[in-house]
Design an enzyme around this catalytic site. Structure first.
Site, PDB file in Angstrom:
ATOM      1  N   LYS A 106      52.989  63.493  53.314  1.00 22.67           N
ATOM      2  CA  LYS A 106      52.847  62.533  53.956  1.00 22.67           C
ATOM      3  C   LYS A 106      52.194  62.280  55.259  1.00 22.67           C
ATOM      4  O   LYS A 106      50.909  63.932  55.710  1.00 22.67           O
ATOM      5  CB  LYS A 106      53.945  61.905  54.995  1.00 22.67           C
ATOM      6  CG  LYS A 106      55.527  62.662  54.490  1.00 22.67           C
ATOM      7  CD  LYS A 106      55.837  60.981  53.552  1.00 22.67           C
ATOM      8  CE  LYS A 106      57.782  61.181  53.044  1.00 22.67           C
ATOM      9  NZ  LYS A 106      57.699  60.190  51.922  1.00 22.67           N
ATOM     10  N   LYS A 165      52.308  59.238  53.377  1.00 17.77           N
ATOM     11  CA  LYS A 165      53.223  58.746  51.610  1.00 17.77           C
ATOM     12  C   LYS A 165      51.457  57.978  50.680  1.00 17.77           C
ATOM     13  O   LYS A 165      51.574  58.696  49.672  1.00 17.77           O
ATOM     14  CB  LYS A 165      54.346  57.891  51.603  1.00 17.77           C
ATOM     15  CG  LYS A 165      54.622  56.179  52.127  1.00 17.77           C
ATOM     16  CD  LYS A 165      55.109  56.139  51.366  1.00 17.77           C
ATOM     17  CE  LYS A 165      56.431  56.066  52.440  1.00 17.77           C
ATOM     18  NZ  LYS A 165      58.304  55.198  51.770  1.00 17.77           N
ATOM     19  N   LYS A 183      56.223  66.518  45.502  1.00 17.73           N
ATOM     20  CA  LYS A 183      56.294  65.576  44.825  1.00 17.73           C
ATOM     21  C   LYS A 183      55.652  63.721  44.902  1.00 17.73           C
ATOM     22  O   LYS A 183      55.210  63.934  46.562  1.00 17.73           O
ATOM     23  CB  LYS A 183      58.360  64.799  44.968  1.00 17.73           C
ATOM     24  CG  LYS A 183      58.808  63.200  44.718  1.00 17.73           C
ATOM     25  CD  LYS A 183      60.415  62.877  45.311  1.00 17.73           C
ATOM     26  CE  LYS A 183      60.106  61.379  44.928  1.00 17.73           C
ATOM     27  NZ  LYS A 183      59.158  60.296  45.813  1.00 17.73           N
ATOM     28  N   ASP A 229      54.600  60.116  46.510  1.00 16.75           N
ATOM     29  CA  ASP A 229      55.582  59.342  47.048  1.00 16.75           C
ATOM     30  C   ASP A 229      55.951  58.429  45.401  1.00 16.75           C
ATOM     31  O   ASP A 229      55.359  57.963  44.420  1.00 16.75           O
ATOM     32  CB  ASP A 229      54.976  58.737  48.324  1.00 16.75           C
ATOM     33  CG  ASP A 229      56.191  58.897  48.775  1.00 16.75           C
ATOM     34  OD1 ASP A 229      56.394  59.079  50.302  1.00 16.75           O
ATOM     35  OD2 ASP A 229      57.213  58.356  48.437  1.00 16.75           O
ATOM     36  N   GLU A 230      56.832  57.337  45.699  1.00 19.95           N
ATOM     37  CA  GLU A 230      57.215  56.333  44.602  1.00 19.95           C
ATOM     38  C   GLU A 230      55.961  55.396  44.832  1.00 19.95           C
ATOM     39  O   GLU A 230      55.959  54.696  43.662  1.00 19.95           O
ATOM     40  CB  GLU A 230      58.489  55.295  45.550  1.00 19.95           C
ATOM     41  CG  GLU A 230      58.535  54.503  46.787  1.00 19.95           C
ATOM     42  CD  GLU A 230      58.187  55.424  47.677  1.00 19.95           C
ATOM     43  OE1 GLU A 230      58.894  56.300  48.097  1.00 19.95           O
ATOM     44  OE2 GLU A 230      58.441  54.760  49.316  1.00 19.95           O
ATOM     45  N   HIS A 269      62.937  57.994  40.405  1.00 22.95           N
ATOM     46  CA  HIS A 269      62.990  57.862  41.220  1.00 22.95           C
ATOM     47  C   HIS A 269      63.218  55.957  41.709  1.00 22.95           C
ATOM     48  O   HIS A 269      63.866  55.034  41.377  1.00 22.95           O
ATOM     49  CB  HIS A 269      61.419  57.414  42.004  1.00 22.95           C
ATOM     50  CG  HIS A 269      61.279  57.718  44.055  1.00 22.95           C
ATOM     51  ND1 HIS A 269      61.262  56.227  44.561  1.00 22.95           N
ATOM     52  CD2 HIS A 269      61.576  58.020  45.136  1.00 22.95           C
ATOM     53  CE1 HIS A 269      61.566  56.308  45.274  1.00 22.95           C
ATOM     54  NE2 HIS A 269      61.535  57.084  46.175  1.00 22.95           N
ATOM     55  N   HIS A 315      67.313  60.700  43.015  1.00 23.65           N
ATOM     56  CA  HIS A 315      68.195  60.097  43.982  1.00 23.65           C
ATOM     57  C   HIS A 315      69.296  59.736  44.370  1.00 23.65           C
ATOM     58  O   HIS A 315      69.402  58.702  43.638  1.00 23.65           O
ATOM     59  CB  HIS A 315      66.926  59.319  44.839  1.00 23.65           C
ATOM     60  CG  HIS A 315      65.442  59.652  45.252  1.00 23.65           C
ATOM     61  ND1 HIS A 315      65.172  59.995  46.035  1.00 23.65           N
ATOM     62  CD2 HIS A 315      64.516  60.448  43.802  1.00 23.65           C
ATOM     63  CE1 HIS A 315      63.497  61.140  46.559  1.00 23.65           C
ATOM     64  NE2 HIS A 315      63.873  61.160  44.736  1.00 23.65           N
ATOM     65  N   LYS A 372      67.858  58.514  56.787  1.00 21.13           N
ATOM     66  CA  LYS A 372      67.087  57.203  57.538  1.00 21.13           C
ATOM     67  C   LYS A 372      67.474  55.735  56.425  1.00 21.13           C
ATOM     68  O   LYS A 372      66.934  55.239  57.206  1.00 21.13           O
ATOM     69  CB  LYS A 372      65.322  57.123  57.387  1.00 21.13           C
ATOM     70  CG  LYS A 372      65.342  57.868  56.189  1.00 21.13           C
ATOM     71  CD  LYS A 372      62.996  57.915  56.304  1.00 21.13           C
ATOM     72  CE  LYS A 372      62.686  57.407  55.086  1.00 21.13           C
ATOM     73  NZ  LYS A 372      60.917  57.815  55.090  1.00 21.13           N
ATOM     74  N   GLY A 388      65.246  61.662  52.253  1.00 23.22           N
ATOM     75  CA  GLY A 388      64.944  59.985  53.642  1.00 23.22           C
ATOM     76  C   GLY A 388      65.551  60.767  54.828  1.00 23.22           C
ATOM     77  O   GLY A 388      66.786  60.939  55.228  1.00 23.22           O
ATOM     78  N   GLY A 401      58.794  64.416  55.270  1.00 21.34           N
ATOM     79  CA  GLY A 401      58.358  64.443  57.189  1.00 21.34           C
ATOM     80  C   GLY A 401      59.091  65.139  57.312  1.00 21.34           C
ATOM     81  O   GLY A 401      58.427  66.063  58.764  1.00 21.34           O
TER      82      GLY A 401
HETATM   83  C1  CAP Z   1      61.663  60.050  51.385  1.00 17.72           C
HETATM   84  C2  CAP Z   1      60.505  59.018  50.650  1.00 17.72           C
HETATM   85  C3  CAP Z   1      61.769  59.073  49.881  1.00 17.72           C
HETATM   86  C4  CAP Z   1      63.183  58.596  49.798  1.00 17.72           C
HETATM   87  C5  CAP Z   1      63.590  57.623  49.011  1.00 17.72           C
HETATM   88  C6  CAP Z   1      60.332  58.131  51.098  1.00 17.72           C
HETATM   89  O1  CAP Z   1      59.852  61.031  52.517  1.00 17.72           O
HETATM   90  O2  CAP Z   1      59.293  60.408  50.333  1.00 17.72           O
HETATM   91  O3  CAP Z   1      60.694  57.741  49.105  1.00 17.72           O
HETATM   92  O4  CAP Z   1      63.870  59.299  50.409  1.00 17.72           O
HETATM   93  O5  CAP Z   1      65.058  57.206  49.055  1.00 17.72           O
HETATM   94  O6  CAP Z   1      59.268  57.934  51.090  1.00 17.72           O
HETATM   95  O7  CAP Z   1      60.797  57.624  52.555  1.00 17.72           O
HETATM   96  P1  CAP Z   1      60.923  61.060  54.179  1.00 17.72           P
HETATM   97  P2  CAP Z   1      65.731  57.494  48.467  1.00 17.72           P
HETATM   98  O8  CAP Z   1      61.851  62.432  53.253  1.00 17.72           O
HETATM   99  O9  CAP Z   1      60.071  61.849  54.459  1.00 17.72           O
HETATM  100  O10 CAP Z   1      61.830  60.200  54.919  1.00 17.72           O
HETATM  101  O11 CAP Z   1      66.590  59.043  48.489  1.00 17.72           O
HETATM  102  O12 CAP Z   1      67.535  57.080  49.285  1.00 17.72           O
HETATM  103  O13 CAP Z   1      66.089  57.087  47.163  1.00 17.72           O
HETATM  104 MG    MG Z   2      58.998  58.410  48.842  1.00 18.98          MG
END
Ligand code: CAP
Ligand code: MG
Length: 431
Positions: free
Chosen positions: A153, A155, A179, A181-182, A271, A304, A311, A355, A379
């Protein structure tokens, strides 16, 4: 005047589903002026063989393919679909049927696909996950505790070299995975090919230094032919996972990539970015538990599933239901939430909790999921006062505390990284 429509032919409250029927549970709200009976007839009709009007020609054999709405409970309806309606092994066509036109019907104000019971006659045409949870644990040499990972991060924005360095710090702090990020695939500042190579080099170094297996969920998402090329590059550099943003990629490409990756020994980290576009509204759309079921059926290794305390949306009840759908061999029914499901030979898949998590929330998540889980703290490690490696250590210390039945406060007395994390975040729940 001759009859205009024939919806009532799709309703039979005395019908008993055949053992090969697919049974779907919907939540529905009829539009004003439409009775519940008319609404469920329309849902069953439009998702199987019917249309809005009686027809000039109607061969008697069509009756065998008609869906039947057979049980109403308040605003919930169960609809049975004959197995002959469904192409063997085609998840795309399944969605076009039970998750297609019906959401746009004027006869319903709201409609939500809750869950499905797949009969053995349908399940048998899908391979499911290549590894299963046991296979993943064996591959990574991690038993009992949750598997752990983090996303660098911010991201996106790091160069491939910076990304790999953050990954190295994450692995050296004790995490199993790094990982992507998406929304990180292959941009000018961080090309996929370069990231794969640099991450492999530092993975090998981290494995040498720690004696532990390390891996990464490198995001191959894109057109399917590009995903295949990216999967090949991962194999060339000794990776055992890939990551696919499965909702935006679509069921067709996930089905193709499942076999492509399985043939090459690659697990798929799914994801679910975009899922909240259709699963967040409690009255309309498609539930996360159905999406999770579909992805286990197709054969991702993990997806996920939410945190309940972080959050992003997803209640404890939803998170638990999704975890049951993914992990259990025989899923118990839960009124309005889950349909019974015997998965037969289909292997299980890991829920991934991520998240808004940080070491202070680890016990909350593990109390919901237990330890059969992939836990991502992103984070929550890169924001640690002493940096990424300390943040990962703090998270591992929080997991140890949970596994040893110790409170975080107790553990923090002998774990400086955890103490520093608690000093910054305590048990803060991000909004
Ligand atoms: C989490 C994350 C994931 C979310 C996706 C983000 O980062 O990398 O993509 O968890 O949501 O981009 O927010 P943080 P979910 O740990 O910094 O929040 O897992 O609900 O699909
Ligand atoms: Mg993410």
């Amino acid at each position: 005047m001759s009859k205009i429509d024939w919806y009532e032919e799709f309703v039979d409250l005395h019908y008993k589903p055949a053992k090969d029927d697919l049974v779907v549970l919907f939540y529905f709200e009829p539009e004003a002026g439409i009775s519940k009976h008319e609404a469920i007839g329309r849902i069953a009709s439009e998702s199987s063989t019917g249309t809005w009007t009686t027809l000039f020609r109607m061969p008697p054999r069509m009756k065998k393919l008609q869906a039947t709405a057979f049980e109403i409970d308040g605003n919930y309806v169960k609809i049975a679909y004959p197995i002959g309606l469904w192409e063997e092994g085609n998840a795309v066509q399944l969605l076009s049927g039970i998750a297609g036109n019906i959401f746009g019907m004027k006869a319903v104000r709201n409609l939500r696909l809750i869950d499905v019971t797949f009969p053995p006659a349908y399940l048998g045409h899908f391979k499911g996950p290549h590894f299963g949870m046991d296979g993943i644990r064996k591959m990574m040499g991690v038993y009992k505790r949750p598997l752990t990972g983090a996303v660098p991060k911010p991201k996106v924005g790091f160069t491939a070299a910076e990304h790999a360095q953050i990954g190295f710090e994450t692995w050296m702090g004790g995490f199993d995975f790094v990982k992507d990020d998406e929304n990180l695939t292959s941009m000018r500042f961080n090309r996929f090919d370069e990231r794969v190579k640099l991450m492999a080099k530092l993975r090998d170094k981290a494995e040498r230094l720690t004696g532990e297996r390390k891996s990464a969920f490198l995001n191959i998402s894109g057109p399917t032919d590009i995903m295949k090329k990216r999967a090949d590059l991962l194999v060339e550099y000794g990776w055992n996972y890939c990551m696919i943003d499965v909702v935006v990629a679509g069921a067709a490409s996930v089905q193709t990539m499942r076999d492509y990756c399985s043939d090459r020994g690659l697990a798929i980290h799914a994801h679910r970015a975009m899922h909240a576009a259709f699963d967040r509204n409690p009255k309309h759309g498609i539930t996360m538990q159905f999406l999770a079921k579909l992805m286990r059926l197709i054969g991702v290794s993990q997806i996920h599933s939410g945190t309940a305390v972080g959050k992003l949306v997803g209640s404890k009840r939803e998170v638990t239901a999704v975890a049951d759908v993914l992990r259990d061999r025989k899923v118990k029914p839960l009124p309005g939430v889950l349909m019974a499901q015997d998965w037969g030979k289909i292997k299980n898949a890991f829920p991934v909790s991520s998240g808004g998590l940080h070491p202070g929330l680890v016990p909350d998540v593990l109390r919901i999921y237990g330890t059969e889980l992939v836990l991502l703290v992103s984070g929550g490690i890169h924001g640690h006062p002493k940096g990424t490696r300390a943040g990962a250590k703090a998270s591992m210390q929080a997991i140890d505390a949970f596994m040893d039945g110790e409170t975080l406060a107790e553990k923090a007395k002998t774990s400086p990284e955890l103490a520093q994390a608690l000093q910054k975040w305590g048990a803060y729940k991000p909004k």
